[in-house]
Design a protein around this motif. Sequence first.
Motif, short mmCIF file in Angstrom:
data_model
loop_
_atom_site.label_atom_id
_atom_site.label_comp_id
_atom_site.label_asym_id
_atom_site.label_seq_id
_atom_site.Cartn_x
_atom_site.Cartn_y
_atom_site.Cartn_z
N ASN A 1 -3.48 6.83 -13.57
CA ASN A 1 -2.64 6.01 -14.43
C ASN A 1 -2.14 4.77 -13.67
OD1 ASN A 1 -1.44 5.36 -16.90
ND2 ASN A 1 -0.48 7.36 -17.14
N ALA A 2 -1.58 3.83 -14.45
CA ALA A 2 -0.91 2.65 -13.89
C ALA A 2 0.41 2.51 -14.62
CB ALA A 2 -1.77 1.40 -14.11
N TYR A 3 1.43 1.98 -13.93
CA TYR A 3 2.78 1.94 -14.50
C TYR A 3 3.50 0.64 -14.21
CZ TYR A 3 2.08 7.04 -14.01
OH TYR A 3 1.59 8.31 -14.04
N TRP A 4 4.54 0.41 -15.03
CA TRP A 4 5.61 -0.55 -14.74
C TRP A 4 6.88 0.29 -14.70
CZ3 TRP A 4 7.43 -5.03 -13.15
CH2 TRP A 4 8.69 -5.45 -13.58
N ASN A 5 7.62 0.28 -13.60
CA ASN A 5 8.80 1.16 -13.49
C ASN A 5 10.12 0.41 -13.64
OD1 ASN A 5 9.25 -0.15 -11.08
ND2 ASN A 5 9.36 1.68 -9.82
N GLY A 6 10.05 -0.82 -14.09
CA GLY A 6 11.27 -1.60 -14.25
C GLY A 6 11.43 -2.63 -13.16
N PHE A 7 10.74 -2.41 -12.03
CA PHE A 7 10.83 -3.35 -10.91
C PHE A 7 9.47 -3.83 -10.44
CE2 PHE A 7 14.81 -0.97 -10.46
CZ PHE A 7 15.70 -2.03 -10.47
N GLN A 8 8.47 -2.98 -10.60
CA GLN A 8 7.18 -3.30 -10.00
C GLN A 8 6.05 -2.61 -10.75
OE1 GLN A 8 7.59 -0.50 -6.19
NE2 GLN A 8 5.48 -0.87 -6.83
N MET A 9 4.82 -3.06 -10.44
CA MET A 9 3.63 -2.38 -10.94
C MET A 9 3.18 -1.34 -9.94
SD MET A 9 1.95 -5.83 -12.21
CE MET A 9 2.92 -6.60 -10.94
N ILE A 10 2.59 -0.26 -10.47
CA ILE A 10 2.15 0.87 -9.65
C ILE A 10 0.76 1.25 -10.12
CG2 ILE A 10 2.64 3.27 -9.01
CD1 ILE A 10 5.59 2.68 -10.03
N TYR A 11 -0.19 1.29 -9.19
CA TYR A 11 -1.56 1.61 -9.58
C TYR A 11 -2.07 2.85 -8.85
CZ TYR A 11 -1.44 -3.19 -11.22
OH TYR A 11 -1.10 -4.35 -11.86
N GLY A 12 -2.51 3.85 -9.65
CA GLY A 12 -3.25 4.97 -9.08
C GLY A 12 -4.68 4.52 -8.81
N ASP A 13 -5.40 5.32 -8.03
CA ASP A 13 -6.80 4.98 -7.69
C ASP A 13 -7.78 5.46 -8.76
OD1 ASP A 13 -6.22 3.76 -5.25
OD2 ASP A 13 -6.24 5.67 -4.19
N LEU B 1 6.42 -10.88 -8.20
CA LEU B 1 5.53 -9.89 -8.81
C LEU B 1 5.14 -8.88 -7.74
CD1 LEU B 1 3.23 -12.31 -10.84
CD2 LEU B 1 5.28 -11.13 -11.61
N VAL B 2 5.75 -7.71 -7.80
CA VAL B 2 5.54 -6.67 -6.78
C VAL B 2 4.58 -5.62 -7.32
CG1 VAL B 2 6.66 -4.88 -5.40
CG2 VAL B 2 7.85 -7.04 -5.85
N SER B 3 3.56 -5.29 -6.53
CA SER B 3 2.60 -4.25 -6.93
C SER B 3 2.39 -3.29 -5.77
CB SER B 3 1.23 -4.86 -7.26
OG SER B 3 1.35 -5.96 -8.13
N SER B 4 2.24 -2.01 -6.10
CA SER B 4 1.83 -1.02 -5.09
C SER B 4 0.51 -0.41 -5.54
CB SER B 4 2.87 0.10 -4.96
OG SER B 4 4.08 -0.41 -4.44
N VAL B 5 -0.45 -0.39 -4.62
CA VAL B 5 -1.75 0.25 -4.91
C VAL B 5 -1.84 1.55 -4.12
CG1 VAL B 5 -2.89 -1.94 -5.44
CG2 VAL B 5 -2.92 -1.06 -3.09
N HIS B 6 -2.87 2.35 -4.43
CA HIS B 6 -3.08 3.66 -3.80
C HIS B 6 -1.88 4.58 -3.98
CE1 HIS B 6 -6.60 1.75 -2.30
NE2 HIS B 6 -5.99 1.03 -1.40
N PHE B 7 -1.38 4.60 -5.22
CA PHE B 7 -0.26 5.48 -5.56
C PHE B 7 -0.78 6.92 -5.69
CE2 PHE B 7 2.11 7.63 -9.02
CZ PHE B 7 3.35 7.69 -8.41
N GLU B 8 -0.18 7.81 -4.94
CA GLU B 8 -0.61 9.22 -4.89
C GLU B 8 -2.11 9.31 -4.58
OE1 GLU B 8 0.94 11.26 -8.37
OE2 GLU B 8 2.86 11.49 -7.33
N ASP C 1 0.87 -1.17 0.00
CA ASP C 1 0.00 0.00 0.00
C ASP C 1 0.91 1.23 0.00
OD1 ASP C 1 -1.74 2.10 0.52
OD2 ASP C 1 -2.96 0.94 1.95
N ALA C 2 0.85 2.01 -1.10
CA ALA C 2 1.71 3.19 -1.20
C ALA C 2 1.21 4.31 -0.28
CB ALA C 2 1.77 3.68 -2.65
N GLY C 3 0.02 4.13 0.29
CA GLY C 3 -0.49 5.12 1.24
C GLY C 3 -0.61 6.51 0.65
N HIS C 4 -0.91 6.58 -0.64
CA HIS C 4 -1.04 7.85 -1.37
C HIS C 4 0.29 8.60 -1.49
CE1 HIS C 4 -5.29 7.07 -1.41
NE2 HIS C 4 -5.29 6.94 -0.10
N GLY C 5 1.39 7.91 -1.23
CA GLY C 5 2.70 8.52 -1.42
C GLY C 5 3.10 8.47 -2.89
N SER C 6 4.20 9.15 -3.21
CA SER C 6 4.65 9.23 -4.60
C SER C 6 5.81 8.26 -4.84
CB SER C 6 5.05 10.67 -4.92
OG SER C 6 5.22 10.79 -6.32
N PHE C 7 6.54 8.48 -5.95
CA PHE C 7 7.58 7.54 -6.35
C PHE C 7 8.64 7.32 -5.28
CE2 PHE C 7 5.88 8.91 -10.49
CZ PHE C 7 5.65 7.68 -11.06
#
Length: 343
Positions: free
Chosen positions: A129-141, A117-124, A60-66
């Motif tokens: 948007n949703a991303y792959w940053n080279g290491f993990q998946m990142i999902y905005g709400d 397979l690493v994923s972070s949800v609640h990005f910012e 859980d990215a806790g609404h944090g950024s990169f």
Amino acid sequence: MLCSIVPPDLLLDLGVDARQLEQASVIRTQRTLLAAAQRSLNLRLTLDEEAPGLLRTIYDAGHGSFGSLPGVKVRGEHDPATTDEAVNDAFDNAGRTYAFYKEIFDRDSMDDRGMELVSSVHFETDHNNAYWNGFQMIYGDGDGEVFLRGCFPKLLDVVAHELTHGVTDFTAGLVYSKQPGALNESFSDVMGALATQYALGQTADQADWLIGKGCFGPAIAGEALRSMKQPGSAHPHDRQPAHMRDYLDLPDDGDPRNDHGGVHLNSGIPNHAFYLAATALGGYAWERAGRIWYVTLTERLGPVSQFDDVVEATVAVAGELYQADSDEQKAVRSAWQQVGLLP
Ligand SMILES: [Zn+2]
């Protein structure tokens, strides 16, 4: 580079926060460095003992950024479902994507060596948007207006699209710019569509060939992010070409409107070629057309491969897998002819 599901020019059209776009460009530079580090790390890892199998971890990215990724661990591979729908969706769809690659192509995760397979949800906050940053998946709400809340981890084609960027990183390594970038995007859409068709048991004729169907909120009257069947028709701002005569020769100059030289735009051309080959062959698209594209991606391309290289490679692979002048090779050749890439 940061590989996203939603193209930057669309976000601009929709008036999405400019800060979100600036960040993406900074991260793109970091992404290039990470990819290089990852490739060298991968070489060392081949000496280590293999650890195959499905391993998912959701944070859980806790609404944090990169800077705060991945966040707090909220679900591991053997943990039960949580009360957070985004966590469970990211977990389940990572599993479906893993199963697709394992069962169809006998590929063990992105690196074919059981990569976690690493994923972070609640990005910012309200991030569209949703991303792959080279290491993990990142999902905005999603902000609930342009994109429905929770839609990114919920859609299997979005999740499989992002994970396929990982597969591409470990194989062809297509750079995220101009034609190689459009091919990188197209392979992600192709595998995203195939993972979805496989999960639903759909034949090529039954499939809708849409990417991100039902993700738009009330602010946009669109069916999906992209259409492989009819590129350019998915939503009112969709300007994807379906034929080389409409190829958008854009600079890769950092302007979001130019989308790294049209990576999410010109991908419409190879996307449509795949659709044409798959529907001409009929049956399950992952069985023949999908195999030809998979072998091409993982064994025949390099970082700066162009559209012509993929045309040549898919025709050759079709001949090797199914014989020269087989139905499969004819379907592939005809598909490229129909999008203007073969005479
Ligand atoms: Zn992408």
